[in-house]
Each structure stands twice: as C-alpha cells, then as structure tokens.
Design a protein around this motif. Structure first.
Motif, PDB file in Angstrom:
ATOM      1  N   TYR A 204       0.845  -1.187   0.000  1.00 26.27           N
ATOM      2  CA  TYR A 204       0.000   0.000   0.000  1.00 26.27           C
ATOM      3  C   TYR A 204       0.886   1.244   0.000  1.00 26.27           C
ATOM      4  CZ  TYR A 204      -3.861  -3.079   1.407  1.00 26.27           C
ATOM      5  OH  TYR A 204      -4.795  -4.065   1.456  1.00 26.27           O
ATOM      6  N   ASP A 229      -8.572   9.457   0.076  1.00 25.75           N
ATOM      7  CA  ASP A 229      -8.465   8.176  -0.631  1.00 25.75           C
ATOM      8  C   ASP A 229      -7.881   7.079   0.248  1.00 25.75           C
ATOM      9  OD1 ASP A 229      -9.012   6.633  -2.824  1.00 25.75           O
ATOM     10  OD2 ASP A 229      -7.078   6.965  -3.782  1.00 25.75           O
ATOM     11  N   THR A 230      -8.332   6.992   1.473  1.00 26.29           N
ATOM     12  CA  THR A 230      -7.833   5.964   2.389  1.00 26.29           C
ATOM     13  C   THR A 230      -8.358   4.584   1.990  1.00 26.29           C
ATOM     14  OG1 THR A 230      -7.978   7.633   4.117  1.00 26.29           O
ATOM     15  CG2 THR A 230      -7.559   5.381   4.819  1.00 26.29           C
ATOM     16  N   GLY A 231      -7.496   3.596   2.082  1.00 25.17           N
ATOM     17  CA  GLY A 231      -7.908   2.216   1.845  1.00 25.17           C
ATOM     18  C   GLY A 231      -7.405   1.285   2.923  1.00 25.17           C
ATOM     19  N   GLU A 301      -8.538  -3.124   4.131  1.00 24.93           N
ATOM     20  CA  GLU A 301      -9.087  -2.683   2.858  1.00 24.93           C
ATOM     21  C   GLU A 301     -10.570  -2.987   2.730  1.00 24.93           C
ATOM     22  OE1 GLU A 301      -7.764  -5.289  -0.531  1.00 24.93           O
ATOM     23  OE2 GLU A 301      -6.517  -6.135   1.057  1.00 24.93           O
ATOM     24  N   TRP A 334     -14.624   2.179   2.905  1.00 28.05           N
ATOM     25  CA  TRP A 334     -13.721   3.135   2.273  1.00 28.05           C
ATOM     26  C   TRP A 334     -14.306   3.521   0.923  1.00 28.05           C
ATOM     27  CZ3 TRP A 334     -10.896   4.781   5.880  1.00 28.05           C
ATOM     28  CH2 TRP A 334     -10.203   3.954   6.766  1.00 28.05           C
ATOM     29  N   PRO A 336     -13.398   5.315  -2.602  1.00 24.91           N
ATOM     30  CA  PRO A 336     -12.257   5.812  -3.387  1.00 24.91           C
ATOM     31  C   PRO A 336     -12.364   7.313  -3.650  1.00 24.91           C
ATOM     32  CG  PRO A 336     -13.096   3.763  -4.304  1.00 24.91           C
ATOM     33  CD  PRO A 336     -14.073   4.182  -3.246  1.00 24.91           C
ATOM     34  N   SER A 362      -3.248   4.945   4.639  1.00 28.63           N
ATOM     35  CA  SER A 362      -2.675   4.559   3.359  1.00 28.63           C
ATOM     36  C   SER A 362      -3.765   4.376   2.314  1.00 28.63           C
ATOM     37  CB  SER A 362      -1.884   3.251   3.490  1.00 28.63           C
ATOM     38  OG  SER A 362      -0.871   3.370   4.449  1.00 28.63           O
ATOM     39  N   ALA A 363      -3.366   4.507   1.073  1.00 32.89           N
ATOM     40  CA  ALA A 363      -4.254   4.253  -0.055  1.00 32.89           C
ATOM     41  C   ALA A 363      -3.877   2.922  -0.689  1.00 32.89           C
ATOM     42  CB  ALA A 363      -4.143   5.372  -1.084  1.00 32.89           C
ATOM     43  N   CYS A 365      -2.534   1.129  -3.430  1.00 32.83           N
ATOM     44  CA  CYS A 365      -1.584   1.749  -4.351  1.00 32.83           C
ATOM     45  C   CYS A 365      -1.508   0.995  -5.678  1.00 32.83           C
ATOM     46  CB  CYS A 365      -0.205   1.771  -3.694  1.00 32.83           C
ATOM     47  SG  CYS A 365       0.924   2.952  -4.427  1.00 32.83           S
TER      48      CYS A 365
END
Length: 627
Positions: A204, A229-231, A301, A334, A336, A362-363, A365
């Motif tokens: 990520y 944009d947190t994941g 996620e 979450w 996007p 974190s997003a 990635c």
C-alpha cells in the motif's frame, strides 16, 4: 516504502472473527471519449454497447462529450453495459443526470436486467431538470447484471431534445472469497495476496503519518486528522492512559469507548482484553521497551477493524484483543477518492490522561497505473522485473521461482492460514513477522519493486536488466503498455527473465550503483612515418574500450584489421600507416559492464605522418624540404 515498526505486519483478520464485508465499485466518470472506461476498483464485464446507433463514443445520437454520456434526438437508439455481480451480496446504482427540452411524453429511462435481455425500468427523466439517482439493485445481482439507457416514452421529436448522464457507479458489498494466488488463504485473510514475498500492507501507499498527545491532567482531548483516498488505516499506541475512541467520517469504530485498565471502567466504556485468555493488558500507559506498540488497531481494505496488544512492557509480539462483553467492532466503508476524517478522542479521567503513538493512513496503491493494485500486481512498476525478484525474497533460503511465474514456488500448501510463505515468516499468525528485509537498494524510502531506478544511479532498472525500453520511460516495451490480469506487461518484446549481472559479482546491475569511467590521462597527438609503428593511448579504469576514427562526417568504430590493432583496449596500435591515415583524428570510448547507460569519451588525438628529411640514392645524397 518505509514505515516505523515496519517489521510488524498488519492483520486482516483476527483468529475468531465476524463476517468481513468488502466494498467494490464499478464506475465510469466519462473522463475520456471511450466506452471502455473503468474508474472503479473493479472492471465492468463489457464496454458500453450501442444498439441502433453507430457504436462510436465520439459521434452519433449517443456519444461521450464534455465529460458526460450524451443523448439527443433519440428514437430506437439505446446503450447498455454489463457487470458480473455474482460474488456480491448487495449492490447500489447511482449516477448524475440532467435533461434539456424533453417535451411531454419524452423521457430517458434507466433500466436494469439480471440476464441482459429482460429489462425493468427503474426511473425516467424528463423536461429541463437535473439531479442524482440512487437505488438498491441487489435483487438484480447476477453474473450478467446489465443497465440500459433508452427512451422511456415517445420518440424525441426535436434535435434539441437532449439528456446527459455522468458518474455512473455501482457500489457493492460482499464477503469476498477470492484467492488470487491460489494458496488456500482467501484474499480477505491473506497477508500476501499475490505471493510475491511482499506483504499487502507494504504494497500500500503510506501517505500520512501523524503523532498523538502526551499524557497530561487536562481532561478530554481529541486529535483530528484528514486523509484523502484511504484504503487502509493502522493506529499504533506506544502508551494509552487509559481509554480512547476513534471516529471515522462520523462513525465510531465501536459502540463503546475502548477501556484498557482493569478497574477504570467509566460510563459508555467497555473493557478490551486479550482474546486467548480474557486477561487485561499490563500497564498500558508504559511504552514497550523493544519498540513494538502496546496497542495496534487496523482498519483493513475491506473496512473490517481488528485490535492487537502487547501484554507488558517487555512483550515481543502482538496478540488479538476483543471486547470483554463480546461486542463487535463496526464495519466501515472506504470510498475511493473520498476525504476521510479521523478523530481520536482520549476521555477525561481522575488523573492524567493521554496517549502517544502514530497513525498511518494509506491508499490502495497502483504504482504503474495499470489498474491493478500493487498487492495483486506481480510487476508493480512495469519495468519487466518481477516484484518477487525486486523484493529480495527470492534470495532467501527455501524461496524459489523455478517456473518463472513471479510467485513463490510451493506457496500452495506451504503458506498456512495467513497466506505468507512459511520460509519468510516467523509464525503462521495474523500478526506474523517477516524474517527478511525488503530491498530498498538506494535507501531513499521506496522499495525496489516500486521505483524505476532502484539503485539511484540514473540508469533505469529495465535497461540495466537487459530488457527493451522502446521510449526511454523506464517501463518495459513501447507505449501504450498492455498488461495481463497479473499486472505483467504483454506489449514488450522481452522481460521477466533473470536480470543482468554483467560484472558477475552476484549483485544484479539494477541493484548496484554504476558509473561511467574516469579518464586520468587523455590521448595525445602523435607523429610517425610511413612504415613505422606508433600508439595512441589513455589511462582509464574501465571494463570495455572502443577506439573510433573520424571519417570526415561521423565517428566510426575501429576493429583489429589493416593497420590497426588493440582497437578494444586502452592503447590503439597503428602499424605501417599510409597517407590515408595522415591527419586522422581518433578517440576512445570507455564504459563499465555494470553501467550500461553511459560511457566516457576521451579527447581527440590526431595522427600525423612525416617522411624522412634526407633521401639517399646511389651514393648521392639529396636534402629535401621536410614533409
């Protein structure tokens, strides 16, 4: 990518857990003139398909223009798109719409089908209006769920009858059962979804690191943190005195405040204890002596929340924790691109309160932008080198990839319940530790698998590995790049073989800093006579040498033929030169095997032929002018 305490892996699932809810989206924002846009986390099954029109996204009665799906003068024309929703438990369709000059009886209809042939009208839009549509379509979930836009009443009688659709989104929830790498651990519980030796957390993008409060007797305090944009979220407390609540976008992570000190339970609080034996954490306000957190909370996620703790200040591992009363955590979604707000609150107590630690947001990635997240992508930067190779995991004992597929051999059957290959973890738990350090060759904070120049020497990895980069962008092959479902480049002519080690020192060239040679003594002009021998040389430490001469218009490589020898050494020998070589300019190119991106060019040296100043014939001597 780097993280504090990075040796500790995040956990996607506790040993005992409630059903995990996953969120996927299928979207088209019509940002480009195309019927194949995939702007969600998952791809549609088909492109948009026109019927009774020309099936062109750029012209016709239906088209994409101005960032919207555009309709005008519609009679029999319609457009549809299908998606496989068979793996989901619920789905919601939404989009923005506006109409212009639709007279009475003229409407645009949104229809839906579970089989692609029998459609149901969900709504119609008419007049001169605009709005947003949103409706649950769970009852239409199938492997061929299809939405269709078409006229809902009479033919549109005027050429100015128009409608516009934008931001089409199908948001789903599910209990995912996908096992991407086939190792027996579904992705929901798999800490390494693609078996490339890099854990999902490390794949990520960490884009936020925030610190917390220190202990003080000042009453309740909160820390507010924003992140886009947190994941994935990890919240590490090195000390906790003695309770907290985390609110994400207005929703608490748990119905009660989380309390960790036995005997300190207050109103609205619930004790949290170790899952295995129901015991309390010892002295949560005391930091652990070896650097691991006292508490770790993870929102993964899929929006599921799990909590871990270290029992005392000398603990060497984290263990799952749970509410003493069995109350489960809430599940969060979450979204996007959404701006997420995290509010961490420390409640007032009879004495000092506070917490220390860090929050990592974190997003999910996708380094190479190929639509496949790094945690599922076997080549996360499209440089033609497997992540498994770039991570360094392949150099660990017991790790191999004999079939060259970018995944660890024998991972199926040898990865246990957490999905990490046994040979690179310390135990088969949700809080396992990696037993090797992921390579960051230039120590600049980005792992080799996610940078195009791992050693930072200015020479891209794809070239140093011996692969073809047609446009010098650091990625394999030409543009546009095509990839397969595993994120591997299919449009290149090579790649995914053993990278070059041109100096044979057992370190791949892409991982080893290379430089061009330095010439300490340049070639100088020389004079000689016909039939004589001379040398032009340079002093330089290099692996490869090539002498060139100037032919009047360009520089040309020499070879050991005719009057020349030593053409690939640092000293060029010229034997029996003729008038053809008179006033010829020479230079040396020098390079190193481990650095294929450059060479050093010497200064120019010129050869001049001189004849003898005295010619003797039959005992008569004639003196002539020199030259």
């Amino acid at each position: 990518m780097t993280r504090n305490l990075e040796k500790f892996l995040f956990a996607l699932l506790a040993v005992i857990y409630l059903p995990v809810v996953g969120q996927d989206t299928f979207a088209d924002n019509f940002g480009s003139i195309s019927y194949s846009n995939d702007d969600g986390t998952q791809n549609w099954s088909t492109n948009w398909l026109e019927y009774n029109d020309n099936n062109s996204a750029s012209n016709g009665y239906i088209r994409v223009t101005g960032g919207e799906l555009y309709f005008y003068y519609i009679w029999a024309e319609n457009i549809r798109r299908s998606v496989d929703l068979s793996g989901y438990t619920s789905a919601n369709l939404s989009f923005d719409w506006r109409t212009s000059s639709l007279e009475a009886g003229e409407t645009l209809a949104i229809e839906i089908s579970s089989d692609g042939s029998s459609f149901t009208t969900l709504d119609t839009f008419s007049g001169n209006q605009s709005g947003s549509f949103s409706q649950d379509i769970s009852s239409y979930i199938s492997s061929n769920t299809t939405i269709r836009f078409m006229k809902g009443g009479a033919n549109w009688s005027q050429s100015n009858d128009r409608a516009y659709i934008d931001n089409v989104l199908i948001a789903t929830t599910s209990i995912p059962t996908t096992d991407t790498d086939g190792d027996g651990a579904i992705d929901v519980v798999d800490l390494d979804d693609d078996n490339d030796g890099i854990t999902d957390e490390e794949e990520y993008c960490t884009t936020l690191n925030a610190s917390f409060l220190t202990s003080a007797d000042v009453g309740e305090r909160s820390v507010v943190i924003n992140h886009t944009d947190t994941g994935y979220l990890r919240l590490d407390f090195s000390s906790m005195d003695n309770s907290f609540q985390l609110d994400i976008n207005g929703t608490d992570i748990h119905p009660s405040i989380l309390e960790f000190e036995n005997g300190a339970l207050g109103a609205g609080e619930e004790y949290f204890v170790f899952q295995s034996d129901g015991s309390f954490i010892n002295s949560p306000w005391t930091a652990n002596s070896n650097g691991i957190p006292r508490l770790r909370l993870v929102v993964d996620e899929y929006g599921e929340i799990n909590l871990y703790g270290s029992r005392n200040a000398s603990s060497t591992s984290l263990e799952p924790m749970e509410a003493q009363g069995g109350t489960s955590f809430n599940t969060l979604a979450w979204i996007p691109g959404n701006n997420n707000t995290f509010t961490v609150t420390n409640q007032a107590g009879p004495g000092p309160e506070g917490f220390t630690g860090e929050l990592f947001a974190s997003a999910i990635c996708d380094t190479d932008g190929d639509g496949i997240g790094n945690h599922l992508d076997l080549d996360s930067d499209n440089d033609g080198i497997y992540d498994l190779v770039e991570s360094g995991a392949l150099e660990e004992p017991g790790v191999s990839d004999a079939n060259n597929d970018g995944r660890i051999d024998s991972a199926i059957g040898n990865s246990g319940t957490n999905g990490i290959y046994n040979a690179i973890e310390d135990n088969d738990t949700t809080y396992a530790l990696l037993t090797y350090a992921i390579f960051d060759s230039d120590s600049e904070g980005t792992y080799d698998a996610y940078t195009l120049d791992a050693d930072g020497d200015g020479c891209n990895d794809v070239v140093e590995s011996g692969f073809t980069d047609n446009n010098n962008d650091g990625r394999l092959g030409p543009n546009p790049i095509a990839t397969d479902p595993d994120g591997l480049v299919t449009s290149g002519s090579d790649g995914y073989t053993v990278p070059n080690d041109n100096d044979s020192n057992t370190t791949y060239d892409f991982r080893e800093v290379g430089t061009v040679p330095t010439i300490t003594s340049q070639p100088v002009n020389v004079s000689t006579c016909p039939g004589c021998t001379t040398n032009i040389s340079a002093t330089v430490g290099a692996d490869v040498f090539q002498w060139q001469y100037y032919n009047g218009s360009s520089w040309t490589n020499l070879s050991d033929t005719g009057v020349y020898s030593g053409s690939t050494t640092n000293a060029l020998t010229i034997t029996n030169p003729t008038s053809s070589e008179n006033n010829t300019a020479y230079r040396l190119l020098a390079s190193n095997n481990s650095f294929v991106c450059g060479y050093t060019t010497s200064t120019t040296a010129t050869l001049t032929l001189q004849v003898s100043t005295v010619i003797t014939n039959r005992r008569i001597t004639y003196r002539v002018n020199k030259n």
